[in-house]
Design a protein around this motif. Structure first.
Motif, PDB file in Angstrom:
ATOM      1  N   HIS A   1      49.330  24.321  36.508  1.00 25.87           N
ATOM      2  CA  HIS A   1      48.127  24.911  37.109  1.00 25.87           C
ATOM      3  C   HIS A   1      47.857  24.282  38.472  1.00 25.87           C
TER       4      HIS A   1
ATOM      5  N   ALA B   1      40.690  34.047  39.910  1.00 26.44           N
ATOM      6  CA  ALA B   1      41.985  33.705  39.302  1.00 26.44           C
ATOM      7  C   ALA B   1      42.495  34.859  38.439  1.00 26.44           C
TER       8      ALA B   1
ATOM      9  N   TYR C   1      43.638  37.763  40.739  1.00 26.92           N
ATOM     10  CA  TYR C   1      44.919  37.460  41.388  1.00 26.92           C
ATOM     11  C   TYR C   1      46.080  37.695  40.430  1.00 26.92           C
ATOM     12  N   GLU C   2      45.954  37.133  39.219  1.00 31.77           N
ATOM     13  CA  GLU C   2      47.084  37.214  38.279  1.00 31.77           C
ATOM     14  C   GLU C   2      47.301  38.635  37.768  1.00 31.77           C
TER      15      GLU C   2
ATOM     16  N   ARG D   1      43.220  32.937  34.825  1.00 32.79           N
ATOM     17  CA  ARG D   1      44.580  33.434  35.091  1.00 32.79           C
ATOM     18  C   ARG D   1      45.151  34.122  33.849  1.00 32.79           C
TER      19      ARG D   1
ATOM     20  N   THR E   1      39.440  28.599  36.217  1.00 33.49           N
ATOM     21  CA  THR E   1      40.589  29.131  36.957  1.00 33.49           C
ATOM     22  C   THR E   1      41.816  29.265  36.046  1.00 33.49           C
TER      23      THR E   1
ATOM     24  N   TRP F   1      50.044  25.978  40.834  1.00 32.83           N
ATOM     25  CA  TRP F   1      49.517  27.319  41.133  1.00 32.83           C
ATOM     26  C   TRP F   1      48.412  27.231  42.179  1.00 32.83           C
TER      27      TRP F   1
END
Ligand code: FAD
Length: 478
Positions: free
Chosen positions: A110, A30, A33-34, A467, A463, A113
């Protein structure tokens, strides 16, 4: 080995990135990715040969609420305030209120997301279960004792354990999906690479890491930030001995070999503060089939110590931490069946006295406990622990005893304590100030469940706060 290295002593950097993430599990994927989505060049270091971590082994419950589409579909009302009320009661004493507030306020976001990354949930529920493994066709479960005393009086019960759909275990689907999403977002990976120490510059800023890649030591530069997302410390005997000694009674440890606490120690070595290192979650999967919950659980004094119809992780924590893992489930013929793991009764007796003696409980203790329990259960009352009907029913001989001692039964613990972080992932030092360049998430940190637990909170807060840590490490504002 985890002692920090000086940047001035690094002769060459084998790799460079804006953000270096340690660990490609729930929090790391997570975060990566962010950070990439925020425009950073991101490198993930993973000591194993592939992404996944403990998250890939997990059942795939994710704790979400506040009125998700699945909750509404299953006919449950939930709100942000209701979810907060439950978590503040269940994750205490003295939980991290800032983390709980933000986690609840952004729970619907979330979920969106996760769904946008390709995760699917289902709005079906089995209303009575309390934290056993998901069964076929099940999308939503009570996973924290929301529907049991005292929480059912503090908040309106709502199931929040959302099971990741698409295969079993759900955690494997989760991790395939999230790691693929991170890679598709441009994240680079270095597998078989174990981070061993942080690199700091002359101003005590974290500017990189030293790692072992295929046994060779390399240095990796992080231009804007390092995110530690390397799991907890359940598989480090020395840290368990130091911080969570109750775990010593159990054979099973829930985690991977990566849960060796190394990244916590790496951060401690640059002055990081730790929090709630004694906190553990400990599943005690005694409660299926559901009829077994009608039994009573007693300690070595023949006395009850918990409401048997609450979350089996709460029963496990209580039994392990407060009863030294010495517990017995007493159930009558009407409600007896072998436990869902195939574990049968260790004792079956015609009288209470025989059972008491065979188990080795003090003379008269089980008789006293049962008489008191039965007298009140017949009136639908449980003055001591408030077990609720239909699980509340008098027990009549013949009786069976299941051996729930940690030496005999399955206790499945993992650690909840770790680095003290702000909600944005910044790792705090001993004065409570952020350590420049250092971020963390997941079980490397103390999260939403600073104590107490509900299944799904670990994948959930790993997660979610992963993020935020990823955005922060990329220089953004989460
Ligand atoms: C059988 C089982 C069932 C579970 N069920 C659930 C559930 O249903 N819901 C829930 O919320 N939780 C569940 N859990 C707990 C949950 O899976 C973990 O707490 C969660 O995965 C923690 O996320 P994380 O990102 O902190 O760690 P992980 O997901 O374990 O990821 C950490 C990663 O870091 C890597 N790593 C470690 N050290 C280093 C290093 N020095 N350098 C490089 N890489 C490193 C590891 O190899 C690993 O890939 C379960 C756990 C198990 C084992």
């Amino acid at each position: 080995m985890t002692a920090p290295r000086s940047a001035a002593a690094i002769e060459s950097w084998a790799e460079e990135a804006d953000v270096v993430v340690v660990g490609f599990g729930a929090a790391g994927s997570a975060a990566a990715y962010e950070a990439a989505a925020a425009g950073a060049d991101v490198l993930v270091l993973e000591r194993a040969g592939a992404a996944g971590g403990a998250a890939a082994m997990s059942d795939g419950f994710i704790y979400l609420g506040g009125g998700t589409p699945e909750q509404r579909q299953a006919g449950f009302d939930d709100s942000v305030d209701n979810m907060k009320a439950f978590l503040k009661a269940a994750c205490g004493p003295s939980p991290d209120e800032a983390k709980i507030d933000l986690y609840c306020e952004r729970s619907l976001e979330h979920r969106e997301w996760l769904v946008a990354r390709g995760i699917r949930f289902l709005g079906t529920v089995i209303p009575t279960a309390n934290g056993t493994s998901p069964v076929d066709g099940e999308g939503l479960m009570f996973t924290g004792g929301e529907n049991a005393y005292p929480f059912d009086e503090l908040a309106t019960p709502a199931p929040r354990g959302h099971v990741v759909q698409g295969g079993k275990p759900g955690g494997s689907v989760l991790m395939q999906t999230l790691s693929a999403a991170a890679i598709a977002a441009g994240v680079r990976t270095s597998y078989d690479t174990r981070a061993d120490a942080l690199v700091v510059d002359d101003d005590d800023h974290v500017v990189g890491l030293v790692a072992a890649r295929y046994g060779e030591e390399i240095a990796i530069r992080a231009r804007t930030g390092v995110v530690l997302a390397a799991g907890g410390f359940i598989n480090d005997p020395a840290m368990v001995e130091q911080f969570a000694p109750a775990v010593h009674a159990t054979e099973l440890r829930l985690g991977t070999e990566g849960d060796d606490g190394r990244s916590i120690r790496m951060a401690q070595a640059v002055g990081a503060r730790v929090k709630r290192m004694d906190a553990i979650e400990c599943a005690l999967p005694f409660n299926a089939p559901r009829s077994l919950v009608s039994g009573i659980i007693v300690n070595r004094l023949g006395q009850r110590f918990v409401n048997e119809d609450t979350y089996m992780g709460r029963v496990g924590q209580t039994a392990l931490v407060h009863q030294s893992g010495e517990a017995y489930l007493i159930v009558d013929e009407e409600h007896y069946a072998p436990n869902w793991l195939g574990i049968a009764a260790a004792w079956v007796c015609e009288t209470v006295e025989d059972l008491e003696s065979e188990i080795g409980l003090p003379s008269g203790s089980l008789r006293t406990t049962l008489d008191y329990f039965n007298e009140h259960a017949a009136r639908g009352e449980d003055p001591l622990f408030h077990k609720r009907p239909p699980a509340l029913t008098p027990l009549t001989p013949p009786l069976a005893g299941l051996d729930l001692r940690a030496s005999s039964f399955i206790y499945a613990p993992f650690t909840l304590g770790g680095l003290h972080t702000r909600v944005d992932g910044a790792v705090l030092d001993l004065d409570g100030e952020p350590i420049p360049g250092l971020y963390a998430a997941g079980r490397t940190t103390s999260g939403v469940a600073a104590q107490g637990y509900a299944s799904g909170l670990s994948l959930g807060d790993s997660t979610f706060f992963g993020r935020l840590a990823g955005v922060s490490a990329a220089g953004g504002k989460p």
